[in-house]
Write a protein that holds these residues in place. Structure first.
Motif, PDB file in Angstrom:
ATOM      1  N   GLN A   1      38.565  32.974  56.324  1.00 52.00           N
ATOM      2  CA  GLN A   1      38.890  32.508  54.998  1.00 52.00           C
ATOM      3  C   GLN A   1      38.860  33.269  53.912  1.00 52.00           C
ATOM      4  O   GLN A   1      38.618  32.786  53.155  1.00 52.00           O
ATOM      5  N   GLU A   2      37.667  34.583  54.273  1.00 49.32           N
ATOM      6  CA  GLU A   2      37.787  35.151  53.605  1.00 49.32           C
ATOM      7  C   GLU A   2      38.247  36.412  52.713  1.00 49.32           C
ATOM      8  O   GLU A   2      37.970  37.239  52.405  1.00 49.32           O
ATOM      9  N   HIS A   3      38.885  36.091  54.276  1.00 45.08           N
ATOM     10  CA  HIS A   3      40.221  37.837  54.555  1.00 45.08           C
ATOM     11  C   HIS A   3      39.246  39.046  54.470  1.00 45.08           C
ATOM     12  O   HIS A   3      39.426  39.950  54.389  1.00 45.08           O
ATOM     13  N   THR A   4      37.432  39.194  54.850  1.00 45.52           N
ATOM     14  CA  THR A   4      36.938  39.951  54.918  1.00 45.52           C
ATOM     15  C   THR A   4      36.548  40.437  56.703  1.00 45.52           C
ATOM     16  O   THR A   4      36.127  39.310  56.936  1.00 45.52           O
TER      17      THR A   4
ATOM     18  N   GLU B  43      29.167  46.393  55.926  1.00 43.66           N
ATOM     19  CA  GLU B  43      30.040  46.404  55.092  1.00 43.66           C
ATOM     20  C   GLU B  43      31.145  45.705  55.299  1.00 43.66           C
ATOM     21  O   GLU B  43      31.713  45.219  56.030  1.00 43.66           O
ATOM     22  N   GLN B  44      31.989  44.635  54.304  1.00 42.65           N
ATOM     23  CA  GLN B  44      32.991  44.175  54.082  1.00 42.65           C
ATOM     24  C   GLN B  44      33.770  44.874  53.759  1.00 42.65           C
ATOM     25  O   GLN B  44      34.025  45.412  52.738  1.00 42.65           O
ATOM     26  N   ILE B  45      34.736  44.370  55.259  1.00 46.22           N
ATOM     27  CA  ILE B  45      36.238  45.011  54.861  1.00 46.22           C
ATOM     28  C   ILE B  45      36.783  44.690  54.496  1.00 46.22           C
ATOM     29  O   ILE B  45      37.055  43.639  55.139  1.00 46.22           O
ATOM     30  N   ASP B  46      38.012  44.833  53.634  1.00 41.09           N
ATOM     31  CA  ASP B  46      38.690  43.268  53.000  1.00 41.09           C
ATOM     32  C   ASP B  46      40.106  44.086  54.488  1.00 41.09           C
ATOM     33  O   ASP B  46      40.694  44.815  54.842  1.00 41.09           O
ATOM     34  N   VAL B  47      40.938  42.544  54.586  1.00 39.77           N
ATOM     35  CA  VAL B  47      42.058  42.895  55.139  1.00 39.77           C
ATOM     36  C   VAL B  47      42.660  42.303  55.312  1.00 39.77           C
ATOM     37  O   VAL B  47      42.978  40.781  55.359  1.00 39.77           O
ATOM     38  N   ASP B  48      44.386  42.152  54.853  1.00 42.96           N
ATOM     39  CA  ASP B  48      44.960  41.515  54.631  1.00 42.96           C
ATOM     40  C   ASP B  48      46.446  41.538  55.672  1.00 42.96           C
ATOM     41  O   ASP B  48      47.314  42.680  56.083  1.00 42.96           O
TER      42      ASP B  48
END
Ligand SMILES: Nc1ncnc2c1ncn2[C@@H]1O[C@H](COP(=O)(O)OP(=O)(O)OP(=O)(O)O)[C@@H](O)[C@H]1O
Ligand SMILES: [Mg+2]
Length: 455
Positions: free
Chosen positions: A264-267, A275-280
């Motif tokens: 949903q959030e891509h994190t 820490e929230q880490i963005d992942v694509d």
């Protein structure tokens, strides 16, 4: 074994004869003395290797005619291995020839022992390159991204793969074990803009539950006993690429929630991290379990199912891919016979019957393994059912009217209908005649023709 062809191009007749003499035992020798005869011989004999003297008529003292011949040979077939024969102290010419595509060079006067070694190697390299090309052709030729099969159901799958490769939508691939789920996932990755980025696999059923979380999400240093260093999880490793979640049905409930959040959030959050880490990463999941049933049983979250299965793909079991079983069996046979350097011509009719009638619970994987085994076991030129570790079965009935002429087929059908009608009408001839739409005399004639007693 058939001898391989060697073309010797030299204007010195004595030398040609001498070489032919020395090499005829190992190779089929073709001779030429100038450019036109060399080209004619090359086109006719298609030799894998050519020895070429650079000093050819009309200017035997120069090298230009030799180079011109080399150019023509390369233009005709650049795979040909050309060994240049040149005078000692003409290294520049030799190197120039290599630059033009010659395979190797050799100084005069020719030492036959040495030449034999060079020739042997040239033929060997030529053979290897040939095999390599055939393999590549097989892998790209009649296949779709390494997948074989031409039946309508599998063509539909290719079409879906082509369409969805261009998007980032999550895909859920369903199918029995061995139907090619991972192959499909890889194909989608290769056809996508993400192809240069990683394709990361995680098998949710193969990793113990307590390790799976950190395997997926990574962990910070000190997150738990034994976490001495910070580690990235598989999701993060898939950055920019594709994450393949195999056996998604085995994912424990707790992790289903965490995975849902990622979708949903891509994190993500590493274990023990804030820490929230963005992942694509594009997510492709696979399962051979019935997730609907798992949802009913409360072991798989419905919301996750809908998130993962924006695109649902269902791979058909092998037994439903009409015609493909034999096609795949033959392709695997060719592949593994080649790999094992075994000369196997194909399957016996009995083996083909067994293959066609088998249930293939393990699908393509099972077929591949059985053929692989058969190639090793086979002693004859054709694969037997026993080589495949399969039972012999009764052959399938041949399509009835096939291989019959029109007259024979017509009579066969007539007799069949007659017998059926008589049976249906309990041998009442009047009724049977009406039934068949013929007169009683005609019915009598027919019965006589086919030798059916009129009792
Ligand atoms: N259409 C196909 N053409 C050629 N090879 C195939 C095809 N489908 C599957 N295979 C081969 O069969 C084997 C099994 O395929 P794959 O691992 O993709 O199946 P799977 O559905 O993931 O199986 P499992 O459920 O057991 O993990 C692989 O060696 C794969 O290369
Ligand atoms: Mg798999």
């Amino acid at each position: 074994m058939k001898k391989q062809k060697l073309l010797i191009v030299d204007d010195d007749e004595d030398l040609r004869t001498q070489m032919k003499w020395a090499l005829a035992q190992d190779y089929e020798i073709v001779l030429a003395e100038d450019r036109p005869s060399a080209m004619a011989a090359m086109k006719k004999a298609q030799p894998a290797v050519i020895t070429l003297d650079l000093g050819l008529p009309p200017v035997p003292a120069g090298v230009e005619e030799g180079f011109a011949t080399l150019d023509e040979i390369m233009a005709e077939n650049s795979q040909t291995k050309v060994i240049i024969i040149t005078g000692r102290g003409e290294k520049e010419n030799a190197l120039r020839a290599i630059g033009k595509g010659a395979y190797d060079f050799f100084y005069k006067p020719i030492q036959l022992d040495e030449l034999k070694v060079v020739l042997g190697r040239a033929f060997y390299v030529s053979q290897l390159e040939h095999e390599q090309r055939m393999l590549q052709k097989r892998l790209s030729g009649d296949t779709f991204e390494g997948m074989l099969g031409t039946c309508p159901k599998i063509q539909d799958i290719y079409a879906i793969i082509r369409k969805v490769s261009g998007t980032d939508a999550p895909v859920l691939i369903m199918g029995e074990s061995g139907t090619g789920k991972e192959l499909v996932a890889r194909a989608m990755h290769r056809l996508s803009v993400r192809q240069a980025k990683p394709f990361i696999v995680i098998n949710c059923g193969a990793i113990p539950e307590n390790l799976l979380e950190s395997e997926l999400f990574g962990h910070e240093k000190g997150a738990f006993t034994g976490a001495h260093v910070q580690r990235k999880g598989r999701i993060e490793m898939a950055e920019g690429g594709t994450l393949f979640l195999d056996e998604i049905g085995e994912l424990p409930m707790l992790l289903q929630v965490k995975l849902l959040r990622f979708l949903q959030e891509h994190t993500i959050e590493r274990v023990g991290g804030r820490e929230q880490i963005d992942v694509d990463a594009r997510v492709v999941a696979a399962t051979n379990r019935d997730l609907k049933e798992a949802m009913r049983g409360g072991t798989f979250r419905e919301d996750l199912y809908f998130r993962l299965g924006v695109i649902l793909m269902s791979l058909p079991p092998l037994r439903e891919r009409e015609g493909d079983v034999i096609l795949l069996a033959k392709a695997f046979l060719e592949r593994y016979a080649g790999e094992n350097r075994k000369k196997i011509k194909g399957f016996t009719d009995q083996a083909l019957d067994s293959i066609m009638q088998y249930a293939w619970q393990g699908n393509v994987r099972e077929l591949e393994n059985r053929v692989k085994r058969a190639v090793i076991m086979a002693e004859g030129a054709k694969i037997l059912p026993a080589d495949l570790d399969m039972e012999e079965v009764a052959p399938l009935p041949k399509p009835k009217y096939e291989n019959m002429g029109l007259k024979e087929a017509r009579e066969c059908l007539e007799k069949e209908m007659l017998l059926k009608s008589l049976a249906r009408n309990k041998d009442n001839l009047t009724k049977a005649a009406t039934d068949l739409g013929v007169s009683r005399p005609t019915l009598y004639d027919m019965m006589e023709k086919f030798g059916i007693p009129k009792e």
